[in-house]
Design a protein around this motif. Structure first.
Motif, mmCIF file in Angstrom:
data_model
loop_
_atom_site.group_PDB
_atom_site.id
_atom_site.type_symbol
_atom_site.label_atom_id
_atom_site.label_comp_id
_atom_site.label_asym_id
_atom_site.label_seq_id
_atom_site.Cartn_x
_atom_site.Cartn_y
_atom_site.Cartn_z
ATOM 1 N N ALA A 218 -5.407 -12.115 -28.666
ATOM 2 C CA ALA A 218 -5.021 -13.130 -29.675
ATOM 3 C C ALA A 218 -5.003 -14.642 -28.457
ATOM 4 C CB ALA A 218 -4.670 -13.048 -30.441
ATOM 5 N N PRO A 219 -5.266 -15.100 -27.352
ATOM 6 C CA PRO A 219 -4.933 -16.300 -27.324
ATOM 7 C C PRO A 219 -4.478 -17.247 -28.391
ATOM 8 C CG PRO A 219 -7.270 -16.209 -26.097
ATOM 9 C CD PRO A 219 -6.559 -14.481 -26.900
ATOM 10 N N GLU A 220 -6.045 -17.348 -28.933
ATOM 11 C CA GLU A 220 -6.286 -18.202 -29.960
ATOM 12 C C GLU A 220 -4.825 -18.879 -30.700
ATOM 13 O OE1 GLU A 220 -7.678 -15.041 -29.512
ATOM 14 O OE2 GLU A 220 -7.345 -14.920 -31.673
ATOM 15 N N ALA A 221 -4.036 -17.937 -30.770
ATOM 16 C CA ALA A 221 -3.623 -17.803 -31.623
ATOM 17 C C ALA A 221 -2.004 -18.530 -31.168
ATOM 18 C CB ALA A 221 -2.419 -16.338 -32.393
ATOM 19 N N GLY A 222 -2.511 -18.824 -29.234
ATOM 20 C CA GLY A 222 -1.142 -20.014 -29.467
ATOM 21 C C GLY A 222 -0.071 -19.174 -29.487
ATOM 22 N N THR A 223 0.079 -18.048 -28.924
ATOM 23 C CA THR A 223 1.411 -17.722 -29.119
ATOM 24 C C THR A 223 2.623 -17.758 -27.804
ATOM 25 O OG1 THR A 223 0.870 -14.958 -29.534
ATOM 26 C CG2 THR A 223 1.814 -16.552 -31.699
ATOM 27 N N LYS A 224 1.503 -16.995 -27.547
ATOM 28 C CA LYS A 224 1.738 -17.781 -25.532
ATOM 29 C C LYS A 224 2.267 -15.661 -25.028
ATOM 30 C CE LYS A 224 2.422 -22.599 -24.733
ATOM 31 N NZ LYS A 224 3.014 -23.370 -23.897
ATOM 32 N N PRO A 225 1.751 -14.950 -25.464
ATOM 33 C CA PRO A 225 1.838 -13.870 -25.486
ATOM 34 C C PRO A 225 2.397 -13.270 -23.268
ATOM 35 C CG PRO A 225 -0.682 -13.665 -26.069
ATOM 36 C CD PRO A 225 -0.111 -15.186 -25.785
ATOM 37 N N GLN A 226 2.925 -12.157 -24.151
ATOM 38 C CA GLN A 226 3.692 -11.889 -22.396
ATOM 39 C C GLN A 226 3.093 -9.936 -21.749
ATOM 40 O OE1 GLN A 226 5.144 -13.897 -20.456
ATOM 41 N NE2 GLN A 226 4.803 -15.903 -21.675
ATOM 42 N N LEU A 227 2.014 -9.770 -22.690
ATOM 43 C CA LEU A 227 1.550 -9.113 -22.030
ATOM 44 C C LEU A 227 0.452 -8.963 -21.166
ATOM 45 C CD1 LEU A 227 2.055 -6.076 -25.432
ATOM 46 C CD2 LEU A 227 3.443 -6.707 -23.467
ATOM 47 N N TYR A 228 0.381 -8.624 -20.219
ATOM 48 C CA TYR A 228 -1.355 -9.677 -19.581
ATOM 49 C C TYR A 228 -1.792 -7.922 -19.419
ATOM 50 C CZ TYR A 228 1.468 -13.337 -19.093
ATOM 51 O OH TYR A 228 2.241 -14.517 -19.299
ATOM 52 N N PHE A 229 -3.279 -7.659 -20.024
ATOM 53 C CA PHE A 229 -3.954 -6.362 -19.266
ATOM 54 C C PHE A 229 -5.159 -7.089 -18.393
ATOM 55 C CE2 PHE A 229 -2.414 -6.339 -24.030
ATOM 56 C CZ PHE A 229 -2.357 -5.507 -23.898
ATOM 57 N N LEU A 230 -4.660 -5.527 -17.872
ATOM 58 C CA LEU A 230 -5.253 -6.203 -16.625
ATOM 59 C C LEU A 230 -6.758 -5.658 -16.768
ATOM 60 C CD1 LEU A 230 -2.883 -5.048 -14.080
ATOM 61 C CD2 LEU A 230 -3.637 -7.069 -14.591
ATOM 62 N N THR A 231 -8.268 -6.491 -16.243
ATOM 63 C CA THR A 231 -9.402 -5.445 -16.941
ATOM 64 C C THR A 231 -10.193 -5.250 -15.879
ATOM 65 O OG1 THR A 231 -10.292 -7.711 -16.615
ATOM 66 C CG2 THR A 231 -9.559 -6.821 -19.056
ATOM 67 N N LYS B 215 -7.236 -9.217 -12.659
ATOM 68 C CA LYS B 215 -8.401 -10.768 -13.314
ATOM 69 C C LYS B 215 -7.471 -9.791 -14.710
ATOM 70 C CE LYS B 215 -12.220 -11.265 -12.103
ATOM 71 N NZ LYS B 215 -14.206 -10.992 -12.967
ATOM 72 N N TRP B 216 -6.731 -10.989 -15.416
ATOM 73 C CA TRP B 216 -6.061 -10.210 -16.849
ATOM 74 C C TRP B 216 -6.133 -11.014 -17.848
ATOM 75 C CZ3 TRP B 216 -3.478 -14.212 -18.581
ATOM 76 C CH2 TRP B 216 -3.110 -14.905 -17.413
ATOM 77 N N LYS B 217 -6.154 -10.394 -18.763
ATOM 78 C CA LYS B 217 -6.815 -10.985 -20.289
ATOM 79 C C LYS B 217 -5.169 -10.931 -21.018
ATOM 80 C CE LYS B 217 -8.903 -7.339 -22.684
ATOM 81 N NZ LYS B 217 -9.581 -6.610 -23.465
ATOM 82 N N VAL B 218 -5.636 -12.030 -21.820
ATOM 83 C CA VAL B 218 -4.225 -11.195 -23.235
ATOM 84 C C VAL B 218 -4.866 -11.316 -24.290
ATOM 85 C CG1 VAL B 218 -1.968 -12.416 -22.475
ATOM 86 C CG2 VAL B 218 -3.970 -14.238 -23.494
#
Lengths: 177, 748
Positions: free
Chosen positions: A164-177, A159-162
């Motif tokens: 501030a997804p709400e900022a709509g920037t499509k970030p490319q750091l993925y945090f495994l939770t 499972k992962w999350k990024v």
């Protein structure tokens, strides 16, 4: 090609080695950094959890810093890496304001600086300095379009999350939770 | 403008977030240094790597020092062949370059002078400084005997001064790493298994199914190889059980966190032993074949039930049972970790005995996933004359005491420096190499008093630590990046050797320890004990004896050899003779019984904090080593000061706010020299506070570290000495908070 990084929050101990290794690899002046550690504490004793994250530029697909740069110093290179050409940067700081991750800083020499995913190392077939130093091996880097890359494999089964997804920037750091 | 703090608020779900590391925006104003004009990164193939092994902590990871074309050290990277680090240094190793570049370093030999009653240091040549050391040591030897000179050391340089002191005629060589740190576990292990744990610990975390940490905060103490293997264990889904009154980083990654009431660990351990035995879930075959005293143990723990322990530890009986069953399920691939800094409550040998017994019951010692059978490489040593036979040792100051201390007690030598009416001779001179005693030994005031009684004191260090200010002569050692040292031969799964060589010439007028010790020895007619002109002659000679050479080691840095002592684990049913009185693993210790101590551990209650006071617990931060790295610019960047962790309930009671500065006052009225920042956090119990050790430097010569944070060792005035081996129990101190800067009457 699309470079990305996954950070395993279950393994990160927040030691800051990624920060020091980045400083020595990239000549980041004392008092500044391109990557950093965030610790979140939730709950109340003794039902407490902490999450440790090694953070840096998200090298966003939809990067506000590149869009707002008045001189074109902020740009995107192959693999989606967001870079700043130092001698084109006028230090106006618009990009710093626009970044929802606070990933950029003003270098004392007058330009804006940030994580480059160590593209000078990638050219030589090496990984980033932070990935290669991490004692807990909690950072995975590589090409998202290559299913056999470390980052693709890491994301496949977890499972992962990024951020501030709400900022709509499509970030490319993925945090495994 | 958005700052890092805003960012943290966005990302935080609950209260209590904190950012480690750097905050670019808020730091901008602070930065006046290092306006480096070229930031472009240099690629590895444009630099020259020189092999080294790290000196920032005792783990001694091998690495490569990268030097650019201008001759500047750019970075240090781990050596991939080295099992201590597997190519990945920890933050301290990566930041080791800050030790070299520190502008506060000791630069020349210094000699204390007194003029008009005022004391100051003046620059001196090496010749003059070493002559003065030689004259003073000779005088003390003539008047009191050479045994009245003691060496306190930590790190690689100490070995050369150890040779010097033995040649001089004194056996009193000590390191605080014994009585202030790992001594109790060594003594407990020797009593149980007939050998110490040693360093690095032979914990087979790589293959374990269950890792139990008792107050050990792996990940905050960056014992590199262990942290790496713990991370792998997390990946593999191994069970981690952490016992700690604080939610340590390791605890946060554990399947079970047992938030124990401080000072009650032994009761928990005995209850675990009770369940293991009375539920019959111990390793019967192993216990039958290898151990001695099982029946006595069984009888002894009969009433030490989880319900009994619950009342003491606050850990619920079902959790006690569940966790020990987890261990049994994993056995023998289970590690009840012996820890490292274990001098807590003065009965630490007994607590560590319980840890050893539990490991024995599960058969983890000598089994895969438990403890492997370590092996170190033996390098031939050059022939030197026999050392003179000393007529007295530090033990004479403690007749009938601490016989089971396997190494000299730093605290014991310190105390025996303060003259008493009944002691014939106290220590008259100290040689201090690489250990900052006022921040290392408990009770700073006592250490300072001891130093005031010395006739002579010489300090060898790279940095102007507190201890250097008390010296008569200060000798500047160059850092590990500028020198050769002896070949590293520390044990591991396979025997390895590692080379440290200089990547650059020593800065300033600093010299390597081998040169300092050898030159001093020559001045005193003891040159035969250092039978080489240059250390490279010795290293090359040693390496050639074993089929390598200095030339080869300069290329590879680390070399692996084949094991000679047999397998990594006991073979099925293998007969093993342990070095104990019975030749067995002693659950009932004959050695302890012979000295009049409990042969099987007995839980005894410890004092609790009085009203308004909180137990002072201290520990490590992953980016610092003791007090020695606080001034390292790279690591100071990461963590400048410690904070005092306070439970929100306690903070409310005292109306303390996050980031407020307070002074700490202990049960004896001692107040911290500097204020410390409050961290309000749910990670700590309400009866305790926590701080990282090694901050609160009082010397202004450490320009960055000075005055940052508080020094726990000055607050540790209640020292509970372990009667078995002389360890200094330091966790029986209680503190309260002062919101205003205390007046002089409080300080007095």
């Amino acid at each position: 090609m699309r470079y990305a990084m996954a950070i395993d929050t279950k393994k990160c101990v927040g030691c800051g080695d990624c920060v020091v290794a980045c400083q020595t690899e990239n000549n980041v002046p004392h008092g500044y950094c391109r990557d950093w550690i965030v610790e979140n504490v939730n709950g109340s004793y003794p039902n407490v959890e902490i999450e440790l994250r090694s953070e840096r530029c998200n090298h966003c697909d939809n990067s506000p810093c590149v869009r707002c740069c008045p001189t074109g110093a902020s740009h995107i290179i192959e693999g989606g890496i967001v870079k700043v050409t130092h001698n084109e940067c006028i230090g106006c700081g618009a990009c710093i304001q626009s970044c929802p991750y606070d990933a950029r800083y003003s270098h004392p020499d007058g330009y804006v600086d940030k994580c480059t995913f160590c593209d000078h190392r990638l050219e030589k077939g090496q990984s980033t300095a932070c990935v290669e130093v991490c004692p807990t091996n909690c950072l995975y880097f590589g090409d998202l379009e290559d299913p056999n890359s470390d980052v693709s494999k890491a994301l496949k089964n977890r499972k992962w999350k990024v951020l501030a997804p709400e900022a709509g920037t499509k970030p490319q750091l993925y945090f495994l939770t | 403008m958005k700052t890092r703090r805003d960012f943290i608020k966005i990302s935080t779900v609950g209260a209590g977030a904190a950012a480690l590391g750097l905050s670019p925006i808020t730091w901008k104003g602070l930065n006046t240094l290092n306006a480096a004009s070229e930031q472009e990164s240099v690629s590895d193939d444009e630099m020259t790597p020189y092999p080294t092994y790290c000196e920032v902590c005792f783990w001694k990871c091998a690495g490569w020092t990268y030097v650019d074309k201008k001759g500047e050290i750019k970075k240090i990277i781990g050596n991939k062949e080295d099992p201590h680090c597997n190519g990945r240094l920890c933050p301290r190793g990566t930041g080791g370059v800050g030790m070299y570049s520190d502008k506060d370093r000791l630069k020349t030999p210094l000699i204390r002078e007194t003029k008009n009653g005022k004391s100051y240091f003046r620059k001196a040549s090496w010749d003059e400084a070493l002559d003065l050391v030689a004259v003073n040591l000779k005088k003390i030897a003539a008047e009191h005997g050479p045994e009245c000179v003691a060496l306190f050391n930590h790190g690689s340089g100490g070995k050369f001064f150890g040779t010097f002191l033995n040649a001089f005629g004194s056996p009193n060589i000590t390191a605080p790493s014994f009585a202030q740190c790992r001594g109790p576990r060594e003594t407990a292990w020797i009593a149980t298994f007939g050998e110490g744990v040693g360093s690095p610990e032979p914990t087979d975390i790589r293959d374990t199914n269950c890792l139990v940490l008792i107050g050990s905060h792996l990940g905050e103490n960056m014992h590199n190889g262990q942290v790496q293997e713990m991370s792998e264990a997390i990946d593999r889904g191994a069970t981690i059980i952490t016992v700690d009154p604080r939610l340590s980083t390791a605890a946060s990654k554990s399947k079970y966190w047992l938030p124990i009431k401080p000072a009650t660990d032994l009761a928990l351990l005995m209850a675990w032993i009770h369940v293991a035995i009375y539920e019959g879930i111990y390793n019967k075959e192993y216990v039958e074949q290898y151990t001695y005293g099982f029946d006595e143990l069984k009888e002894h723990v009969k009433n030490m039930t989880p319900e009994w322990a619950y009342g003491i530890t606050t850990i619920k009986p079902d959790i006690i049972r569940k966790t020990v069953r987890e261990m049994a399920n994993a056995a023998p691939a289970v590690i009840i970790h012996p820890g490292r800094h274990v001098t807590w409550y003065g009965d630490d040998t007994q607590r560590l005995r319980a840890v050893a017994i539990l490991n024995a019951l599960f058969g983890s010692w000598g089994n895969r996933g438990g403890f492997y059978l370590k092996e170190s490489f033996h390098l031939p040593k050059p022939k030197i004359p026999k050392y003179p036979k000393p007529t007295k040792t530090w033990r004479d100051a403690y007749p009938g005491q601490f016989k089971l201390a396997s190494l000299a007690l730093s605290s014991g030598i310190c105390d025996a420096t303060i003259p008493t009416a009944d002691r014939a001779c106290s220590f008259k001179a100290w040689i201090v190499s690489g250990t900052n005693l006022p921040l290392t030994l408990p009770n700073k005031a006592n250490t300072i008093e001891a130093m005031s009684h010395l006739d002579f004191m010489v300090v060898i260090d790279t940095m102007p630590m507190e201890v250097t200010g008390f010296a008569d002569v200060i000798l500047p050692e160059c850092t590990y990046l500028e020198r050769y040292d002896l070949i590293r031969t520390s044990p591991h799964r396979e025997p390895y050797i590692a080379l440290r060589m200089p990547a650059v010439k020593p800065k300033y007028d600093s010299k390597p320890a081998w040169w300092i010790a050898k030159t001093l020895a020559e001045k005193m007619g003891l040159g035969d004990y250092f039978p080489y002109d240059d250390i490279t002659d010795l290293l090359d000679w040693q390496l050639k004896q074993v089929g390598s050479s200095l030339e080869e080691m300069k290329r590879i840095g680390v070399k692996k050899f084949d094991r000679e002592s047999g397998g990594l684990y006991f073979q099925q049913g293998e007969e093993v003779e342990f070095n104990t009185p019975t030749g067995k693993i002693e659950l009932f210790s004959n050695d302890l019984a012979a000295e009049g101590f409990d042969p099987i551990p007995v839980y005894k209650p410890h004092p609790e904090p009085p009203e308004g006071f909180y137990r002072l617990i201290y520990g490590r931060a992953p980016m610092h080593t003791f007090s020695r790295t606080a001034n390292n610019h790279n690591l100071w960047d990461l963590k400048k000061e410690n904070s005092v962790w306070i439970n929100p309930k306690v903070a409310d009671l005292w109306d303390l706010k996050k980031d407020q500065y307070v002074w700490l006052k202990n049960q004896d009225g001692i107040v911290s020299s500097f204020p410390i920042k409050v961290r309000v956090t749910e990670r700590i119990r309400w009866d305790s506070v926590y701080m990282v050790h090694g901050f609160g430097h009082a010397t202004k010569k450490l320009s960055r570290a000075n005055g940052h944070g508080a020094n726990d060792s000055e607050l540790i005035t209640n020292v509970m000495v372990d009667p078995v081996m002389g360890g200094t129990g330091m966790r029986g101190n209680f503190i309260t908070f002062l919101k205003e800067k205390p007046g002089k009457e409080v300080e007095a």
